[in-house]
Enzyme design. Structure first.
Site, PDB file in Angstrom:
ATOM      1  N   ASP A  83      19.118  48.627  73.268  1.00 12.70           N
ATOM      2  CA  ASP A  83      20.393  47.994  72.946  1.00 12.70           C
ATOM      3  C   ASP A  83      20.194  46.757  72.072  1.00 12.70           C
ATOM      4  O   ASP A  83      19.306  45.939  72.317  1.00 12.70           O
ATOM      5  CB  ASP A  83      21.084  47.599  74.260  1.00 12.70           C
ATOM      6  CG  ASP A  83      22.491  47.061  74.065  1.00 12.70           C
ATOM      7  OD1 ASP A  83      23.203  47.582  73.194  1.00 12.70           O
ATOM      8  OD2 ASP A  83      22.866  46.126  74.801  1.00 12.70           O
ATOM      9  N   GLU A 135      26.408  48.838  64.472  1.00 10.41           N
ATOM     10  CA  GLU A 135      27.557  47.971  64.695  1.00 10.41           C
ATOM     11  C   GLU A 135      28.196  47.559  63.382  1.00 10.41           C
ATOM     12  O   GLU A 135      27.521  47.189  62.433  1.00 10.41           O
ATOM     13  CB  GLU A 135      27.144  46.723  65.481  1.00 10.41           C
ATOM     14  CG  GLU A 135      28.292  45.764  65.745  1.00 10.41           C
ATOM     15  CD  GLU A 135      27.885  44.604  66.629  1.00 10.41           C
ATOM     16  OE1 GLU A 135      28.190  43.460  66.277  1.00 10.41           O
ATOM     17  OE2 GLU A 135      27.240  44.860  67.668  1.00 10.41           O
TER      18      GLU A 135
END
Length: 280
Positions: A83, A135
């Site tokens: 992550d 992202e």
């Protein structure tokens, strides 16, 4: 049970119009609690290890291999995911260790640089059969670098996914990292627009700040992968504190870490049920 890919889990959730929980591992008790909660719920789950957590453990390998072992021993499908990795070297290490997915975060870069860096990482990971999340649209509260109120532009999101070939996209729709209260208001209309134009699963970061009804509504609107960390850490810490307040002479960490692990497992099971049955 063999290790499963995050891509397999999210594909199944997206196809069934449900959500899947992705919970952050800080130490081995978190990995055990998350998988235990998933087993209790009878649902798949994603274990996430952040770049910050890898740094805390002195490297990705110790906590990564432990999480992979916990995942492989689980009685339900469990994926292990890297992550918020900003380091390409860390991504390559995760691939080497056997992670089946990574989230590469180049969102602090200018758009063109983000595209270029993400495209390179995606090509590398795809050569090794690894699923990639990226992202676009800064998400508030992350190291002070993300301005609150930022929202992902659907046209830019569509172009970004096409240009980078990523497998999932983390979008900014009103949540914020590290929130201690669950009162964030999500832009459900934006989630729906993004779902309609982006051909890959959408990921909600900062979900600790979103209440149960908001999480269910987000899934109904088109969100697939839901990341939760701070909410579980609060519960873990509160349980440890309660135990130590009542047992001031306690010295064996297992005496207070065990109850914290159990409390997190129960909450993971409950949250997975919320995400898997958003229409209830």
């Amino acid at each position: 049970m063999p290790l499963i890919s995050t891509g397999e889990i999210t594909h199944g959730a997206r196809t069934g119009a449900t959500g899947v929980g992705a919970f952050n591992v800080v130490q081995i008790e978190h990995a055990q609690a998350i998988t235990g909660g998933a087993e209790a719920a009878g649902l798949p789950v994603i274990l996430q290890i952040s770049e910050n957590t890898a740094r805390y453990h002195g490297g990705l390998e110790p906590i990564g291999l432990a999480s992979l072992a916990v995942a492989r021993a689980a009685g339900v499908p469990v994926a292990v995911h890297l992550d918020h990795a900003e380091s390409a070297d860390l991504v390559r290490e995760a691939v080497r260790l056997g992670f089946t997915s990574v989230m590469f975060d180049a969102s602090a870069l200018p758009y063109a640089d983000n595209v270029a860096a993400t495209r390179e990482i995606t090509a590398y990971c795809h050569r090794h059969g690894v699923w990639v999340e990226a992202e676009l649209g800064e998400i508030g509260g992350k190291d002070g670098a993300h301005a609150p109120g930022v929202r992902t532009d659907p046209d830019e999101a569509e172009a970004f996914v096409e240009a980078t070939a990523v497998d999932a996209l983390a979008v900014a729709v009103g949540s914020s990292h590290a929130m201690l209260t669950r009162d964030a208001v999500l832009d459900l209309a934006l989630i729906s627009r993004l779902r309609d134009v982006v051909g890959v699963p959408l990921v909600l970061h900062g979900s600790s700040g979103v209440g149960d009804s908001g999480l269910a509504a987000a899934v109904r609107a088109g969100m697939t992968k839901v990341n939760i960390s701070t909410h579980l850490n609060k519960l873990f810490t509160r349980t440890v504190r309660t135990y130590l307040d009542a047992h001031t002479e306690a010295a064996d960490p297992r005496r207070y870490l065990g109850p914290a692990r159990d409390a997190v497992a129960a909450e993971v099971a409950r949250l997975l049920d919320v995400l898997a049955r958003p229409g209830r």
